[in-house]
Design an enzyme around this catalytic site. Structure first.
Site, mmCIF file in Angstrom:
data_model
loop_
_atom_site.group_PDB
_atom_site.id
_atom_site.type_symbol
_atom_site.label_atom_id
_atom_site.label_comp_id
_atom_site.label_asym_id
_atom_site.label_seq_id
_atom_site.Cartn_x
_atom_site.Cartn_y
_atom_site.Cartn_z
ATOM 1 N N CYS A 15 -11.347 2.773 -0.375
ATOM 2 C CA CYS A 15 -10.116 3.286 0.076
ATOM 3 C C CYS A 15 -9.745 2.461 1.560
ATOM 4 O O CYS A 15 -10.255 2.108 1.813
ATOM 5 C CB CYS A 15 -10.693 4.433 -0.113
ATOM 6 N N ASP A 67 0.849 -1.188 -0.150
ATOM 7 C CA ASP A 67 -0.098 -0.155 -0.308
ATOM 8 C C ASP A 67 1.474 1.250 0.101
ATOM 9 O O ASP A 67 2.065 1.163 0.122
ATOM 10 C CB ASP A 67 -1.117 0.537 1.262
ATOM 11 N N SER A 68 0.359 2.199 0.199
ATOM 12 C CA SER A 68 1.194 3.612 -0.268
ATOM 13 C C SER A 68 1.790 3.730 1.226
ATOM 14 O O SER A 68 2.353 4.619 1.181
ATOM 15 C CB SER A 68 0.356 4.482 -0.610
ATOM 16 N N HIS A 100 -7.975 3.026 3.835
ATOM 17 C CA HIS A 100 -7.297 3.565 5.121
ATOM 18 C C HIS A 100 -9.312 3.284 5.753
ATOM 19 O O HIS A 100 -9.530 3.404 6.561
ATOM 20 C CB HIS A 100 -7.550 5.231 4.890
ATOM 21 N N CYS A 102 -4.256 -1.192 -1.732
ATOM 22 C CA CYS A 102 -4.025 0.358 -2.275
ATOM 23 C C CYS A 102 -5.689 0.013 -3.622
ATOM 24 O O CYS A 102 -4.874 -0.565 -4.504
ATOM 25 C CB CYS A 102 -2.864 0.409 -2.575
ATOM 26 N N GLU A 157 -5.145 9.233 9.597
ATOM 27 C CA GLU A 157 -4.237 9.506 10.190
ATOM 28 C C GLU A 157 -3.389 10.133 11.321
ATOM 29 O O GLU A 157 -2.937 10.079 11.925
ATOM 30 C CB GLU A 157 -3.156 9.673 9.307
HETATM 31 N N1 DGL Z 1 -4.913 3.623 1.038
HETATM 32 C C1 DGL Z 1 -4.612 4.515 -0.478
HETATM 33 C C2 DGL Z 1 -6.239 3.605 -0.898
HETATM 34 O O1 DGL Z 1 -6.141 3.320 -0.729
HETATM 35 C C3 DGL Z 1 -5.020 5.862 0.575
HETATM 36 C C4 DGL Z 1 -4.530 6.514 0.437
HETATM 37 C C5 DGL Z 1 -3.268 7.712 -0.142
HETATM 38 O O2 DGL Z 1 -3.648 8.613 -1.190
HETATM 39 O O3 DGL Z 1 -2.165 7.433 -0.701
HETATM 40 O O4 DGL Z 1 -6.167 4.253 -2.092
#
Ligand code: DGL
Length: 272
Positions: free
Chosen positions: A190, A16-17, A192, A79, A158
């Site tokens: 997403c 993931d990012s 998150h 991600c 976050e």
């Molecule tokens: N975890 C990323 C996603 O699922 C979102 C966070 C980011 O923008 O890097 O798209």
């Protein structure tokens, strides 16, 4: 025979990012507790959600290469933004099975025959890619699909402001156009966003279904491993290794919150 056993014993790779993809890891640990897992969070280069498709593809390729260097038997793109922009590119050449988070979410959303009006909240990159919209429309004709970019949510999560009034206010504003259109299902596009589920339940009408891709992704992964004969055998407990491209106290804290259990030693990764 021994070769097959060795492949089954290899770890599963996730990237993931940042640390959001740990929501997927948590769901996989619950469902497949014996599997060893390697997680890469590209914390030095996040967010992906506001970057161009070209940049995300380059980053995603480097993330995949890192996981392959760890000898993983399969990869989960944990991600949504990377899945939306990069996954079709990888299907062709990846030497191990690879899956993203969008197809499992779509499958879960459409498991209910009554689903007609779907709202999707996600980063701007995911919404603008239309990956969810296309995947849903391909599976069922006549759906009403409404995407809403919700870029403020990742920073609020976050900051651990999930239960603060300001987050509820932001959510109400983002959700208003979707609720005005009478959605029956809301997809959390997403990794998150599973952390927002309790607040979303407070805000949304009771009859709106929530689709959280973490759980459905874990189920999809289990099926894929079964089909390919890659499920690990035996009943030992799996080990999780977390690698981040930027290591800071803040990320280590966040990782614990996303995983809701101890992370073990977090290592620094070099990719690219
Ligand atoms: N975890 C990323 C996603 O699922 C979102 C966070 C980011 O923008 O890097 O798209």
């Amino acid at each position: 025979m021994r070769e097959i056993a060795r492949v089954k014993d290899a770890a599963l790779g996730f990237f993931d990012s940042g640390v959001g993809g740990l929501t997927v890891v948590r769901a996989v640990q619950d469902l497949l507790p014996g599997e060893d897992l390697v997680y890469l969070g590209d914390t030095a280069r996040l967010p992906y959600g506001s970057k161009s498709a070209e940049t995300i593809r380059k980053f995603a390729q480097e993330d995949v290469d890192f996981l392959l260097s760890k000898g993983v038997k399969a990869i989960v793109v944990a991600c949504n933004t990377a899945t939306a922009h990069a996954l079709p590119e990888f299907w062709k050449d990846c030497p191990v099975p690879i899956m993203g988070v969008i197809a499992p979410g779509v499958e879960a959303a459409l498991a209910d025959a009554g689903t007609e009006r779907i709202g999707i909240i996600a980063t701007r990159g995911t919404i603008d890619s239309h990956a969810y919209q296309h995947a849903l429309a391909k599976e069922r004709r006549g759906l009403r699909i409404y995407g809403e970019a919700t870029p403020l949510l990742v920073p609020l999560i976050e900051e651990d402001w999930v239960s603060e009034e300001v987050t509820k206010e932001v959510l109400r504003k983002y959700l208003a156009p979707l609720l005005d259109r009478g959605i029956d299902t809301l997809m959390l596009g997403c990794t998150h966003y599973p952390l927002l589920v309790p607040v979303l339940r407070e805000i949304l009408p009771a009859d709106v279904r929530l689709i959280d891709s973490a759980t459905t992704c874990a189920e999809h992964l289990k099926r894929m491993l079964e089909e390919k004969g890659l499920l690990k055998e035996g009943d030992g407990e799996g080990v999780l290794q977390i690698h981040l491209t930027d290591l800071s106290e803040q990320f280590e804290e966040l990782a614990k919150r996303f995983l809701r259990r101890p992370t073990g030693r977090v290592r620094r990764a070099v990719v690219g």
